[in-house]
Scaffold this motif. Structure first.
Motif, short mmCIF file in Angstrom:
data_model
loop_
_atom_site.label_atom_id
_atom_site.label_comp_id
_atom_site.label_asym_id
_atom_site.label_seq_id
_atom_site.Cartn_x
_atom_site.Cartn_y
_atom_site.Cartn_z
N VAL A 1 5.83 -6.40 -5.31
CA VAL A 1 4.69 -6.49 -4.40
C VAL A 1 4.05 -5.11 -4.17
N LEU A 2 4.88 -4.09 -3.95
CA LEU A 2 4.36 -2.74 -3.74
C LEU A 2 3.69 -2.19 -5.00
N SER A 3 4.24 -2.53 -6.16
CA SER A 3 3.62 -2.10 -7.43
C SER A 3 2.23 -2.70 -7.57
N ASN A 4 2.10 -3.97 -7.21
CA ASN A 4 0.78 -4.61 -7.26
C ASN A 4 -0.19 -3.93 -6.30
N ALA A 5 0.29 -3.64 -5.09
CA ALA A 5 -0.57 -3.01 -4.09
C ALA A 5 -1.11 -1.67 -4.58
N LEU A 6 -0.23 -0.85 -5.18
CA LEU A 6 -0.66 0.46 -5.69
C LEU A 6 -1.52 0.31 -6.93
N LYS A 7 -1.17 -0.65 -7.78
CA LYS A 7 -1.90 -0.81 -9.04
C LYS A 7 -3.34 -1.24 -8.81
N PHE A 8 -3.55 -2.13 -7.83
CA PHE A 8 -4.89 -2.68 -7.61
C PHE A 8 -5.66 -1.94 -6.52
N THR A 9 -5.14 -0.80 -6.07
CA THR A 9 -5.84 0.00 -5.06
C THR A 9 -6.20 1.35 -5.65
N ASN A 10 -7.49 1.61 -5.74
CA ASN A 10 -7.96 2.88 -6.32
C ASN A 10 -8.28 3.92 -5.25
N GLU A 11 -8.59 3.47 -4.06
CA GLU A 11 -8.86 4.40 -2.96
C GLU A 11 -8.53 3.71 -1.64
N GLY A 12 -8.25 4.54 -0.63
CA GLY A 12 -7.90 3.98 0.68
C GLY A 12 -6.42 4.12 0.97
N PHE A 13 -5.78 3.01 1.36
CA PHE A 13 -4.40 3.11 1.81
C PHE A 13 -3.57 1.89 1.38
N VAL A 14 -2.26 2.08 1.48
CA VAL A 14 -1.29 1.00 1.36
C VAL A 14 -0.35 1.13 2.55
N LYS A 15 -0.22 0.06 3.32
CA LYS A 15 0.66 0.07 4.50
C LYS A 15 1.83 -0.89 4.29
N PHE A 16 2.99 -0.42 4.66
CA PHE A 16 4.22 -1.20 4.50
C PHE A 16 4.92 -1.25 5.86
#
Length: 441
Positions: free
Chosen positions: A193-208
């Motif tokens: 799930v985290l890999s998908n979040a980082l892979k499909f996010t080019n700018e901004g943030f990822v929150k866990f």
């Protein structure tokens, strides 16, 4: 029937006398024809049925042969790919730990990221096959859930930083210290799930975010929430994201890579754990994935002497025989054990050499590879358990250390009398804990 009608006609022309047989010859002929035709049809149906059963049996045999061939192929794929990954990953870790050069450490981190990514893809392929055959089995062990999740979060935080993203990890209140469950499968779920979040996010943030809610008895419901500002998922695609090989699009010009197995496997593992997964997404704005998994809370006890020894890496004179044909894997074992105190390590290049070394020398434990020339790990273990290395040595602890992660392999390992199973890449802490558990030190 023809004979009956001929007699009937001859009777009508008064060529034959009128009797019971000549008067009813046409009826008798027709009746016999119906009987013979019925018998013929019954025989034909029986022949077709037997032929169909033979074809079904042949098809079943071919299917079983194909399944065996597929399992053998996947087993070899896992072995051939995980073996060099074992060497690459442990070499990168050693370089990072032993060097103070920031450039070396940075390069080692890149190698580790790439290796874990490739290892994740390999695991997805193998797990897809296991799901098809309903072979995935959860292994419940006691583990520190918060520490495990923090470790995963820290790894992805470094990866997000390299991509220029803001990564935050937030812990809720009243989190349990120890729980019982499958820590490997939890790591796999979060990694996908985290890999998908980082892979499909080019700018901004990822929150866990990690939260806990008390359930009945000593149960706890853990909630893992991953949100991002990525490309999002369209309404047309949202209903099929859990399908196998689901991708943004089937084209050589796909912007994002991947096998398309991640969420399919995540969904299956969550269902297997009797949990829930919910994904909300808006195209162009981002995605929020919420996973709920139940765990049994384990009462925390004071550290034991065994746990204290783990910190010291002291085996107090333990002699280890490593039966491994691959030079890279031998090098990995040497790198792992060279800093252990009071530890003697000897190597054998195949099962036959390992049995002979056990006959000639004293060892406290054996680390046994499975796929080797001349005599493999299975044959060597059976020989040892049958007393071919000596009656006093037939019960020596044996740990299978292999790149083969198929469930059938795990079952076979314990069937022939091995004491434990470890998959490559090898983690030094896991290896050390298993050794001291099996050997009195």
């Amino acid at each position: 029937m023809i004979s009956g009608f001929v007699i009937f006609i001859l009777k009508n022309f008064s060529i034959l006398p009128l009797t019971f047989w000549t008067g009813n010859s046409s009826k008798l002929g027709t009746g016999l024809e119906v009987i013979f035709l019925s018998l013929s049809m019954a025989n034909l149906i029986r022949s077709l049925k037997n032929e169909r059963e033979e074809l079904q049996t042949l098809a079943l045999q071919r299917s079983e042969e194909m399944n065996e061939l597929k399992s053998y192929f996947l087993s070899n794929i896992g072995h051939e790919l995980r073996t060099p990954l074992n060497a690459i990953l442990n070499t990168a870790k050693t370089m990072a730990n032993e060097s103070d050069d920031k450039q070396v450490q940075s390069g080692s981190q890149i190698i580790k990221y790439s290796t874990y990514s490739l290892l994740s893809s390999i695991n997805d392929i193998l797990d897809f096959s296991k799901i098809e055959k309903n072979e995935i089995v959860l292994e419940a062990t006691d583990f520190d859930l918060v520490k495990t999740v923090e470790h995963i979060a820290n790894n992805f935080k470094r990866e997000a930083k390299d991509k220029g993203l803001d990564f935050t990890f937030q812990k809720g209140e009243d989190l349990p210290e120890m729980v019982k469950g499958d820590v490997i499968r939890l790591s796999q779920i979060l990694h996908n799930v985290l890999s998908n979040a980082l892979k499909f996010t080019n700018e901004g943030f990822v929150k866990f975010k990690l939260e806990a809610k008390k359930d009945k008895g000593n149960k706890v419901l853990m909630t893992f929430t991953i949100s991002d500002t990525g490309v999002g998922i369209s309404k047309e695609k949202i209903n099929s994201i859990y399908d196998s090989f689901s991708q943004e699009g089937i084209s050589n010009k796909r912007k994002f890579g991947g096998l398309g197995l991640g969420l399919f496997i995540v969904n299956h593992l969550v269902e297997l754990k009797k949990g829930k997964i919910k994904i909300d997404s808006t195209t162009g704005l981002g995605t929020v994935c919420e996973i709920q998994l139940p765990y049994e809370v384990i009462e925390v006890v004071k550290p034991t002497a065994v746990e204290a020894n783990v910190l010291e890496y002291d085996l107090k004179g333990t002699a280890i025989l490593v039966v491994e044909d691959n030079a890279m894997n031998q090098m990995v074992i040497k790198m792992i054990t060279k800093r252990w105190l009071n530890t003697k390590v000897d190597f054998a290049n195949n099962g036959q050499e390992g049995v002979q070394k056990l006959i000639d020398n004293h060892y406290d434990i054996i680390l046994m590879d499975l796929q080797m020339p001349i005599m493999d790990g299975y044959e060597a273990t059976i020989a040892i358990r049958n007393g071919e290395a000596g009656e006093t040595k037939k019960n020596i602890p044996i740990i299978a250390v292999t790149a083969d992660v198929m469930e059938s392999t795990k079952e076979r390992v314990f069937e022939i009398g091995m004491n434990h199973y470890l998959s490559k890449p090898i983690e030094k802490d896991s290896l050390f804990k298993n050794i001291i558990t099996l050997v009195s030190v």
